[in-house]
Design a protein around this motif. Structure first.
Motif, short mmCIF file in Angstrom:
data_model
loop_
_atom_site.label_atom_id
_atom_site.label_comp_id
_atom_site.label_asym_id
_atom_site.label_seq_id
_atom_site.Cartn_x
_atom_site.Cartn_y
_atom_site.Cartn_z
N TYR A 5 -6.44 10.80 -11.38
CA TYR A 5 -6.89 11.83 -10.43
C TYR A 5 -6.18 11.69 -9.08
O TYR A 5 -6.12 10.60 -8.50
N GLY A 6 -5.64 12.81 -8.59
CA GLY A 6 -4.95 12.81 -7.30
C GLY A 6 -3.45 12.68 -7.43
O GLY A 6 -2.69 13.17 -6.59
N SER A 7 -2.99 12.03 -8.50
CA SER A 7 -1.55 11.84 -8.64
C SER A 7 -0.83 13.14 -9.03
O SER A 7 0.38 13.23 -8.88
N GLU A 8 -1.58 14.14 -9.49
CA GLU A 8 -0.94 15.43 -9.76
C GLU A 8 -0.44 16.08 -8.47
O GLU A 8 0.37 17.01 -8.50
N TRP A 9 -0.93 15.59 -7.33
CA TRP A 9 -0.43 16.07 -6.02
C TRP A 9 0.53 15.07 -5.39
O TRP A 9 0.97 15.24 -4.27
N GLY A 10 0.78 13.98 -6.11
CA GLY A 10 1.72 12.99 -5.58
C GLY A 10 1.17 12.17 -4.43
O GLY A 10 1.92 11.74 -3.55
N ILE A 11 -0.16 11.91 -4.42
CA ILE A 11 -0.72 11.15 -3.30
C ILE A 11 -0.29 9.68 -3.37
O ILE A 11 0.05 9.17 -4.44
N GLU A 12 -0.32 9.03 -2.22
CA GLU A 12 0.06 7.62 -2.13
C GLU A 12 -1.17 6.73 -2.26
O GLU A 12 -2.29 7.20 -2.07
N GLY A 13 -0.95 5.46 -2.50
CA GLY A 13 -2.06 4.50 -2.54
C GLY A 13 -1.55 3.15 -2.98
O GLY A 13 -0.91 3.05 -4.02
N ARG A 14 -1.79 2.15 -2.15
CA ARG A 14 -1.36 0.78 -2.48
C ARG A 14 -2.54 -0.17 -2.39
O ARG A 14 -3.37 -0.04 -1.51
N LYS A 15 -2.54 -1.17 -3.28
CA LYS A 15 -3.54 -2.24 -3.16
C LYS A 15 -3.30 -2.98 -1.86
O LYS A 15 -2.15 -3.16 -1.46
N GLU A 16 -4.38 -3.41 -1.23
CA GLU A 16 -4.22 -4.27 -0.06
C GLU A 16 -4.77 -5.64 -0.43
O GLU A 16 -5.97 -5.83 -0.50
N GLY A 17 -3.88 -6.57 -0.70
CA GLY A 17 -4.32 -7.87 -1.20
C GLY A 17 -5.07 -7.67 -2.50
O GLY A 17 -4.58 -7.02 -3.40
#
Length: 450
Positions: A316-328
């Motif tokens: 969900y959300g990746s169809e719009w190419g959103i970003e997101g990274r684990k923090e630690g």
């Protein structure tokens, strides 16, 4: 026709995140957040999605994997009626529903664990967990020790060798099928579960619902041990997931092609005939847009996700190419709350969404993309072409990871008229080859009658 799951396009929802639920379950009033999921059904349908994997859903203490009650929807999401309604509306839209089954461990608030805390050696549930030892202590100062998942002591490892535990969990699964009419289960930590438990689950669920699908979360190892006629139908293809983004980042299509050849080649692929679960990202790994050096590579990557052997899944959300990274160790950035109306407004002309919608349509229209054998046709570091061949039909796919246009000459499996699957225009085949120009980060999908 094959089974629904082998032809499916999945959408993956982490509901506690998407719906913005509080991080901790304080045991307060039920909040009917799940009603906000209903508009997402039309959105999924519009993308060409035919199945949703949603979870974890059941009453837990924090992130959903520390189960407190397997038979109640988490009060931060709603109640059982809300989920029943969601499944019913998904089914009406032609979308199957698969839930998370967390059977390797429970949370510390689960009734059996609390009984051991209270009654110690005299608890009838002493054998429900692994390694319960009254001569030790736990980090929570319980006055006894126990085995925990990866030493996360909020997750207590169940003892699946204990008949009463297996019976309890099979009763839970029976309840989910009866109560909610689910179509399958994704098994959390499938590589930690016993094979006997999974085999019995396969037998029992197929008796109850003929086309019930079991998919296991497996990261390393020989996937064929899990995905076969006796154990599970499918597992997560982490090996391909890694190849898909690093093959683009390193301008090295050999990495992807080598993985696919090893797994699915019609001569000697070790998982030939099996359908694994493919993904660009999920609730445990960084978003694709955050992993790629060149965001334009999202286009060829999704083309490959949908056209290589496997069951494609959109997180969900990746169809719009959103970003997101684990923090630690923190996964929250991968699991954001999203408002559908806002996203649709913000990304209304998003080319990536359009691309994914187009791929969903082709997956439905072109059966070789689900059933076809895989054959490599062309491979360089920066261009890659292959065919999916089914009886007298083939689909030819070519991708380009270069920053420049590329000319490709692709051999066509013996045969006849070729059509651009996206535009419907005829494609010229000369001397058994298609000569085409691929745009930077471009793809070509051609349907051929052999």
């Amino acid at each position: 026709m094959g089974h629904w799951y082998n032809e499916a396009v999945f959408y993956h929802i982490y509901p506690l995140g998407l719906l913005g639920a509080p991080k901790k379950n304080e045991g307060t009033e039920i909040e009917h957040r799940m009603k906000k999921l209903l508009p997402w059904i039309d959105h999924m349908k519009d993308l060409g999605v035919t199945a949703v994997y949603i979870g974890p859903l059941f009453e837990s203490t924090t992130h959903g994997y520390d189960t407190k009650d397997y038979k109640k929807v988490d009060r931060r999401l709603g109640d059982n009626e809300d989920f029943k309604d969601f499944v019913k509306k998904c089914h009406e839209a032609g979308i199957r529903v698969v839930v998370d089954g967390v059977f390797n461990h429970t949370g510390r608030e689960f009734f059996a664990f609390q009984d051991i805390q209270k009654n110690r050696e005299h608890s009838p549930y002493v054998n429900w967990y692994k390694g319960v030892n009254f001569g030790w202590n736990s980090p929570y100062n319980d006055g006894f020790g126990y085995e925990a998942w990866r030493n996360c002591f909020e997750l207590v490892n169940l003892n699946l060798y204990e008949q009463a535990v297996r019976d309890y969990l099979f009763d839970v699964i029976h309840f989910w099928i009866q109560e909610f009419d689910i179509d399958g289960i994704r098994l959390d930590c499938a590589d930690c579960l016993t094979f006997d438990f999974m085999k019995e689950m396969r037998w029992r669920t197929s008796q109850e619902k003929e086309d019930f699908w079991l998919m296991g979360e497996v990261i390393h190892g020989d996937y064929a041990r899990w995905a076969n006629d006796d154990v599970l139908h499918s597992v997560t293809n982490y090996e391909l997931h890694k190849g898909l983004y690093s093959g683009h980042n390193d301008h090295n299509y050999f990495e992807i092609a080598h993985t696919i050849r090893r797994e699915f080649d019609e001569n000697g692929g070790i998982y030939k005939g099996r359908t694994l679960y493919s993904f660009a990202d999920n609730h445990d790994v960084d978003r694709l847009a955050s992993k790629l050096n060149n965001k334009a590579h999202m286009f060829p990557e999704y083309t490959l996700l949908y056209t290589l052997p496997g069951i494609p899944s959109i997180y969900y959300g990746s169809e719009w190419g959103i970003e997101g990274r684990k923090e630690g160790g923190n996964d929250d950035p991968l699991r954001p709350a999203l408002n559908l109306a806002e996203m649709e407004e913000k990304y209304k002309d998003c080319q990536l969404t359009e691309h994914i919608r187009m791929l969903g349509r082709l997956k439905k229209e072109l059966s070789p993309l689900s059933e076809g054998k895989y054959r490599e046709l062309l491979l360089t570091n920066r261009q890659y072409a292959f065919a999916r061949i089914q009886d007298d039909k083939a689909v030819i796919v070519a991708v380009n990871n270069d920053e420049n246009p590329a000319h490709v000459s692709i051999p066509v499996p013996a045969g006849g008229n070729a059509v651009n699957a996206v535009t419907g225009e005829p494609v010229n085949v000369e001397n058994g080859r298609i000569n085409a120009e691929l745009s930077p980060a471009g793809s070509l999908i051609v349907s051929v009658n052999i």
